[in-house]
Design a protein around this motif. Structure first.
Motif, PDB file in Angstrom:
ATOM      1  N   GLN A 143     -11.577   6.042   0.042  1.00 29.86           N
ATOM      2  CA  GLN A 143     -11.032   4.679   0.024  1.00 29.86           C
ATOM      3  C   GLN A 143      -9.572   4.697   0.408  1.00 29.86           C
ATOM      4  N   ASN A 144      -9.154   3.637   1.105  1.00 30.50           N
ATOM      5  CA  ASN A 144      -7.752   3.490   1.515  1.00 30.50           C
ATOM      6  C   ASN A 144      -6.978   2.820   0.382  1.00 30.50           C
ATOM      7  N   THR A 145      -6.156   3.575  -0.272  1.00 27.81           N
ATOM      8  CA  THR A 145      -5.334   3.009  -1.334  1.00 27.81           C
ATOM      9  C   THR A 145      -3.912   2.884  -0.820  1.00 27.81           C
ATOM     10  N   ILE A 146      -3.307   1.747  -1.089  1.00 30.10           N
ATOM     11  CA  ILE A 146      -1.926   1.503  -0.665  1.00 30.10           C
ATOM     12  C   ILE A 146      -1.030   1.691  -1.895  1.00 30.10           C
ATOM     13  N   ASN A 147      -0.227   2.740  -1.878  1.00 29.53           N
ATOM     14  CA  ASN A 147       0.656   3.030  -2.998  1.00 29.53           C
ATOM     15  C   ASN A 147       2.091   2.616  -2.731  1.00 29.53           C
ATOM     16  N   ASP A 148       2.390   2.115  -1.536  1.00 25.12           N
ATOM     17  CA  ASP A 148       3.747   1.751  -1.177  1.00 25.12           C
ATOM     18  C   ASP A 148       4.018   0.294  -1.542  1.00 25.12           C
ATOM     19  N   VAL A 149       4.196   0.032  -2.798  1.00 24.96           N
ATOM     20  CA  VAL A 149       4.496  -1.312  -3.268  1.00 24.96           C
ATOM     21  C   VAL A 149       5.993  -1.374  -3.517  1.00 24.96           C
TER      22      VAL A 149
END
Length: 78
Positions: A20-26
């Motif tokens: 899964q593509n998780t976006i951690n750059d918040v």
């Protein structure tokens, strides 16, 4: 046979969870605030004193009104 299918199912679930593509750059906007060193305390001379009344005697009117007993509370003879 059942154990082999269970192991394959667990391996399949682990691969799909990793894919899964998780976006951690918040990015979070931060706010800088200055420190206030001047503190003014305003005292009011119109302070009201409230008094709670305690009744010294057992037979005071308020205690009698609060400790009422209904007819349903009385024990009945069987």
């Amino acid at each position: 046979m059942k154990t082999i299918v269970t192991i394959i199912f667990i391996i399949f679930l682990s691969f799909t969870a990793q894919a899964q593509n998780t976006i951690n750059d918040v990015k979070v906007d931060t706010i800088e605030m200055s420190i206030v060193k001047e503190v003014t305390i305003k005292e009011t001379s119109n302070q009201k004193m409230e008094v709670a009344r305690l009744y010294k005697y057992k037979n005071s009117k308020i205690k009698k009104a609060l400790n009422f007993i209904t007819k349903a509370n009385k024990p009945k003879m069987a």
